[in-house]
Design a protein around this motif. Structure first.
Motif, PDB file in Angstrom:
ATOM      1  N   THR A 274      62.845  52.663  12.410  1.00  0.00           N
ATOM      2  CA  THR A 274      61.941  53.139  11.368  1.00  0.00           C
ATOM      3  C   THR A 274      60.814  52.155  11.125  1.00  0.00           C
ATOM      4  N   TRP A 275      60.977  50.914  11.563  1.00  0.00           N
ATOM      5  CA  TRP A 275      60.033  49.842  11.254  1.00  0.00           C
ATOM      6  C   TRP A 275      58.753  49.983  12.059  1.00  0.00           C
ATOM      7  N   ASP A 276      57.602  49.881  11.393  1.00  0.00           N
ATOM      8  CA  ASP A 276      56.305  49.955  12.069  1.00  0.00           C
ATOM      9  C   ASP A 276      55.592  48.611  11.941  1.00  0.00           C
ATOM     10  N   PRO A 277      54.763  48.229  12.928  1.00  0.00           N
ATOM     11  CA  PRO A 277      54.090  46.925  12.880  1.00  0.00           C
ATOM     12  C   PRO A 277      53.250  46.702  11.638  1.00  0.00           C
ATOM     13  N   ASP A 278      52.641  47.761  11.083  1.00  0.00           N
ATOM     14  CA  ASP A 278      51.855  47.599   9.859  1.00  0.00           C
ATOM     15  C   ASP A 278      52.710  47.214   8.659  1.00  0.00           C
ATOM     16  N   SER A 279      54.043  47.360   8.784  1.00  0.00           N
ATOM     17  CA  SER A 279      54.943  47.025   7.678  1.00  0.00           C
ATOM     18  C   SER A 279      55.610  45.666   7.839  1.00  0.00           C
ATOM     19  N   ALA A 280      55.229  44.905   8.859  1.00  0.00           N
ATOM     20  CA  ALA A 280      55.779  43.555   9.005  1.00  0.00           C
ATOM     21  C   ALA A 280      55.465  42.743   7.749  1.00  0.00           C
ATOM     22  N   PHE A 281      56.469  42.022   7.248  1.00  0.00           N
ATOM     23  CA  PHE A 281      56.344  41.224   6.025  1.00  0.00           C
ATOM     24  C   PHE A 281      55.981  42.086   4.812  1.00  0.00           C
ATOM     25  N   GLY A 282      56.254  43.381   4.882  1.00  0.00           N
ATOM     26  CA  GLY A 282      55.925  44.296   3.791  1.00  0.00           C
ATOM     27  C   GLY A 282      54.625  45.029   4.021  1.00  0.00           C
ATOM     28  N   PHE A 283      53.630  44.337   4.618  1.00  0.00           N
ATOM     29  CA  PHE A 283      52.329  44.941   4.925  1.00  0.00           C
ATOM     30  C   PHE A 283      51.564  43.977   5.810  1.00  0.00           C
ATOM     31  N   SER A 284      51.074  44.482   6.948  1.00  0.00           N
ATOM     32  CA  SER A 284      50.329  43.626   7.869  1.00  0.00           C
ATOM     33  C   SER A 284      49.033  44.255   8.357  1.00  0.00           C
ATOM     34  N   ALA A 285      48.646  45.399   7.792  1.00  0.00           N
ATOM     35  CA  ALA A 285      47.370  46.011   8.174  1.00  0.00           C
ATOM     36  C   ALA A 285      46.214  45.205   7.578  1.00  0.00           C
ATOM     37  N   ARG A 286      45.000  45.516   8.002  1.00  0.00           N
ATOM     38  CA  ARG A 286      43.819  44.846   7.459  1.00  0.00           C
ATOM     39  C   ARG A 286      43.647  45.213   5.990  1.00  0.00           C
TER      40      ARG A 286
END
Length: 457
Positions: A274-286
């Protein structure tokens, strides 16, 4: 209190009905002004599904689902999280010169916390809080986590559906550096415009994905989107990914637009996550790709001084979270983040709206509820942090001269199906030294497509 409890129950139904963002905003407004949080729980309390109602108003709606399904919470006294001395000094030196541009970007930032004093009445408060999260004191210069494990479980089954292990997960920052030379900035950013490198590679298991990975580059140049590459060791193919795909679950082959397939058919076991890269550390998008709204500032429970590192799977919910673990009352900002309607991001992003719960002292995300395109609660994230001088009890190298904050685990669960992925950092299989924070363990040439391909062979 009974009326408020009924409102909460109405706003996040569990059998077919889903919480909407509008209902959540109303609930937060009511809760922030009416709940004496200290009366809800006391140090020494143990929260299980039997008494979960005690924390119904002290965790996010999504995280409350995790408690009801078995995530045991041990309530401990509220602690104080001090920043690393170099970070504190950088904040004192540089924060007076930091401001926001008209479009919400940072101006004058060098290092440390951009906005140590945030006025909740400031119309830009939410954006400033998000920039504080972006440059939080946890990891400023570089991070290399080795042997990170991501384990998936379905509801009602004690068996692992998937088990990912990453050789390296981390980043190298060129700006905001406080502990490792070059400080406070790597001059390479002036030549390339690349503010940071991030990556997760090579995958060590499952065997059929061994050698694969993903890396990204974030630019300091306004208007430049992240550059993202994915590598397949099986085909030996390196391909550029659209930024919008970073909100898709890692390793998932297909989805239906409202929730991922987690590997395809209900019986599938390949690449289930279920984990997406944008959710790493809670949020990792720009930060610049979203607009933000401050929904409130309130006392809530969070796990910030974990007893276990590595964390252990929760037996009470068949490994879908980690437990039992310490939780304490914290002062938290509640932020609504909405994807901006521009370019490919607006039409293809799978998670258009997120609600963040951000600790006002450590500036990390303690929880995040994610909403689908219909505005319904879809997934929830719970993060677990520790505050100590080493990540592993038997560490021999990664030992620091002061206590520092680091993430020990992240739970990402689809609340509509109960399918969950837990990211263990450090991995729970056991290592003496696997987490290297601000130690120069990696440089700006490490989290690059070239290194990913080389290590993937």
């Amino acid at each position: 209190m009974p009326q408020l409890r009924n409102l909460m129950r109405t706003s996040h139904m569990t059998n077919g009905g889903l919480l909407t963002v509008a209902a959540l905003a109303l609930t937060i407004a009511v809760v922030s002004t009416t709940i004496p949080a200290s009366a809800q729980v006391q140090p020494g309390d143990v929260i299980t599904p039997d008494n979960a109602s005690k924390v119904e108003n002290l965790v996010s709606p999504g995280n409350f689902t995790l408690v009801r399904q078995g995530m045991t919470m041990k309530i401990v006294p509220t602690s104080h999280l001090d920043w690393p001395p170099p970070y504190k000094a950088a904040t004192e030196q540089y924060s007076p010169q930091v401001s926001l541009t008209a479009d919400g970007d940072l101006k004058g930032y060098v290092a440390g916390l951009p906005f140590p004093l945030v006025d909740a009445n400031d119309p830009d408060a939410a954006t400033k809080i998000m920039w504080n999260f972006e440059f939080r004191p946890l990891y400023t210069d570089d991070l290399d986590q080795r042997g990170v494990e991501a384990v998936s479980h379905r509801a009602g089954s004690p068996n692992e559906i998937e088990h990912f292990t990453f050789g390296h997960l981390g980043f190298y920052n060129s700006v905001g550096r406080t502990e490792v030379a070059p400080m406070p900035m790597d001059p390479d950013v002036l030549k390339t415009g690349i503010a940071s490198h991030k990556g997760a590679f090579p995958i060590l298991e499952p065997a059929e994905m061994r050698g694969a990975g993903i890396v990204s580059q974030r630019y300091a140049i306004p208007g430049f989107e992240d550059a993202v590459w994915e590598y397949s060791a099986e085909t030996r193919r390196l391909r550029r990914l659209p930024v919008s795909e970073l909100s898709d679950a890692f390793g998932v082959a297909s989805h239906d637009g409202s929730g991922p397939g987690y590997g395809g058919s209900p019986g599938a076991t390949s690449y289930a996550s279920t984990w997406d890269p944008d959710s790493a550390f809670g949020f990792s998008a720009r930060i610049q790709d979203y607009t933000y709204r401050l929904l409130g500032e309130r006392p809530m429970l969070a796990s910030v001084e974990a007893e276990n590192s590595p964390e252990q799977p929760c037996a009470a919910d068949n490994g879908r979270t980690v437990c039992p673990e310490n939780w304490e009352m914290r002062n938290v900002y509640v932020i609504e983040a909405t994807a901006k309607p521009r370019g490919a991001l607006a039409s293809t992003v799978l998670i258009p709206k997120r609600i963040f719960y951000i600790d006002s002292e450590g500036w990390f995300i303690t929880a995040s509820d994610q909403y689908n395109s219909q505005g319904q609660l879809w997934k929830t994230i719970a993060t677990f942090h520790a505050y100590r001088d080493r990540a592993e009890p038997n560490a021999r190298v990664a030992i620091y001269p002061f206590k520092r904050i680091f993430q020990t685990a992240l739970v990402d669960e689809d609340v509509t199906s109960g399918f969950s992925t837990v990211v263990y950092s450090p991995g729970y299989s056991g290592h003496d030294d696997s987490m290297f924070i601000n130690m120069g363990a990696v440089d700006r040439t490490f989290f690059t497509p070239q290194t990913m391909v080389q290590l993937g062979h």
